[in-house]
Design an enzyme around this catalytic site. Sequence first.
Site, PDB file in Angstrom:
ATOM      1  N   ARG A 258       0.863  -1.278   0.186  1.00 32.20           N
ATOM      2  CA  ARG A 258      -0.056  -0.235  -0.065  1.00 32.20           C
ATOM      3  C   ARG A 258       0.994   1.075   0.376  1.00 32.20           C
ATOM      4  NH1 ARG A 258      -3.190  -2.994  -1.136  1.00 32.20           N
ATOM      5  NH2 ARG A 258      -5.113  -4.051  -0.772  1.00 32.20           N
ATOM      6  N   GLU A 286      -3.661   6.922  -4.934  1.00 33.18           N
ATOM      7  CA  GLU A 286      -3.130   5.584  -5.887  1.00 33.18           C
ATOM      8  C   GLU A 286      -3.133   6.151  -7.304  1.00 33.18           C
ATOM      9  OE1 GLU A 286      -3.980   1.542  -6.534  1.00 33.18           O
ATOM     10  OE2 GLU A 286      -3.903   2.692  -4.564  1.00 33.18           O
ATOM     11  N   HIS A 305      -0.936  -0.708  -9.711  1.00 33.14           N
ATOM     12  CA  HIS A 305      -1.521  -1.260  -8.976  1.00 33.14           C
ATOM     13  C   HIS A 305      -1.759  -2.528  -9.974  1.00 33.14           C
ATOM     14  CE1 HIS A 305      -4.140  -1.794  -4.827  1.00 33.14           C
ATOM     15  NE2 HIS A 305      -2.797  -2.864  -5.018  1.00 33.14           N
TER      16      HIS A 305
END
Length: 347
Positions: A258, A286, A305
Site C-alpha cells: 500500500r 493511488e 496497481h
Amino acid sequence: MRPATDTPRAARRPTLLLSMGPGVAERLLDDRHHARITALARTDSRLVAHRLADPAPEVAAALAEAEVLFTCWGAPPLTAEVLAAAPRLRAVVHAAGSVKHHITDACWARGIAVASAAAVNALPVAEFTLAAVLFANKRVLHAAHRYRALRTAHDWPRELAGAGNYGRTVGIVGASRIGRRVIELLRPFALRVLLYDPFVDSAEADRLGVVAVPLDELCAGSDIVSVHAPALPATRHLIGARRLALMPDGATLINTARGSLVDEAALLPELRSGRLAAVLDVTEPELPPPDSPLYELPNVLLTPHVAGSLGGELHRMADHALDELERYANGLPFADPVRPEGLAHSA
C-alpha cells in the site's frame, strides 16, 4: 456456525446472491464459472448487486432470500441495516483479497462465516515482486534507459560491473501471505534474505529460511527492500526518511503493498538524486498527480496497481471462491476462513 469437521453431509444448493462493483463480474467470471455457480447454488448468476443499501427491487428480493453472498472488488459494505434486510444470510465468499472494505462488525456479531481468496491473490503479487527483485539487481531499468539514450556501442560490462543477483541481499518487510510467498519464490536463487516482522520469532524465521532482523538493520543491509506489511495506523510511513537514508547507495525499494507504507515526500529526494531506485505498484494517492516526478524519473518503474490478479489470473480467484462455495454446500468448513481476530494484522 458449522462445526469444524471435514466430514461432509449431503450436498445442497444454498440460495446465493452475487455482490461486487460494476464491471467486476464480467472480468471475474466466464461461462464455466456461471455454470458451476448455478450447479452449486440457487441463484441468477447474471444478477449482480452493485449496491445493497436502497437496492433495486429484484436485488432486494434476492437479498432477502440469500444464504450466501459471493463478493469481489467493489462489494458494498454489509452494514447492520443491510444485514437486517438479509435475515437468512449465513456466509460470505469473497473472490478477492482483503474483506475489510465490506465485512463489518455487524457481520461478526451475526456469526456470519467469511472466506477469502487472499491466498491465491497473493500469488501474482509475489511473482511480480520476484521479477522486480531479479530485474532490479540486474539493473535492467537503468540499462534500458541508457541504451535508449546512447543508441551506440558502449562498455556495458564496465558500467554494470556492480549488477547481478549472485550473493545479493533482499529485505522482506512483513511476513504476510505475499511476503511468505516471495520468500518461497526467492529460495532457488543465490540470495540472502532478511525479514522484518514483529510477529515472527527467530525459530519461525529459521523455518522460513530467512534471517530475522530489526527494520533499521534490514534497510541498512539490503540491496533490495520489498514492502509486504499491512496498511494500519501503526505502519503508516513505516519506510520514512530515516530508514530510506539507511539504505545503501544503489539500493532499490519495491512497494506492492500500500502506498501509505512509504513516505513518498521523503522518497522523492532520494530518487531525484539517483541514490536509490524504486519499483512502485502502489502510491499515495493511488493515482499520482499528472505532474508527479514518478512518471518521468529514469530510476523508477511505476505501474498502476497491477501486481495483483489481472486478466486470466482473476479466474484463479473465482475458482478458489467456488471451491469454498462447494465446501459450504457440502457442510464443510471453509479451507481459508477469515477470522475477525486476524484482521488487526492484515491488509
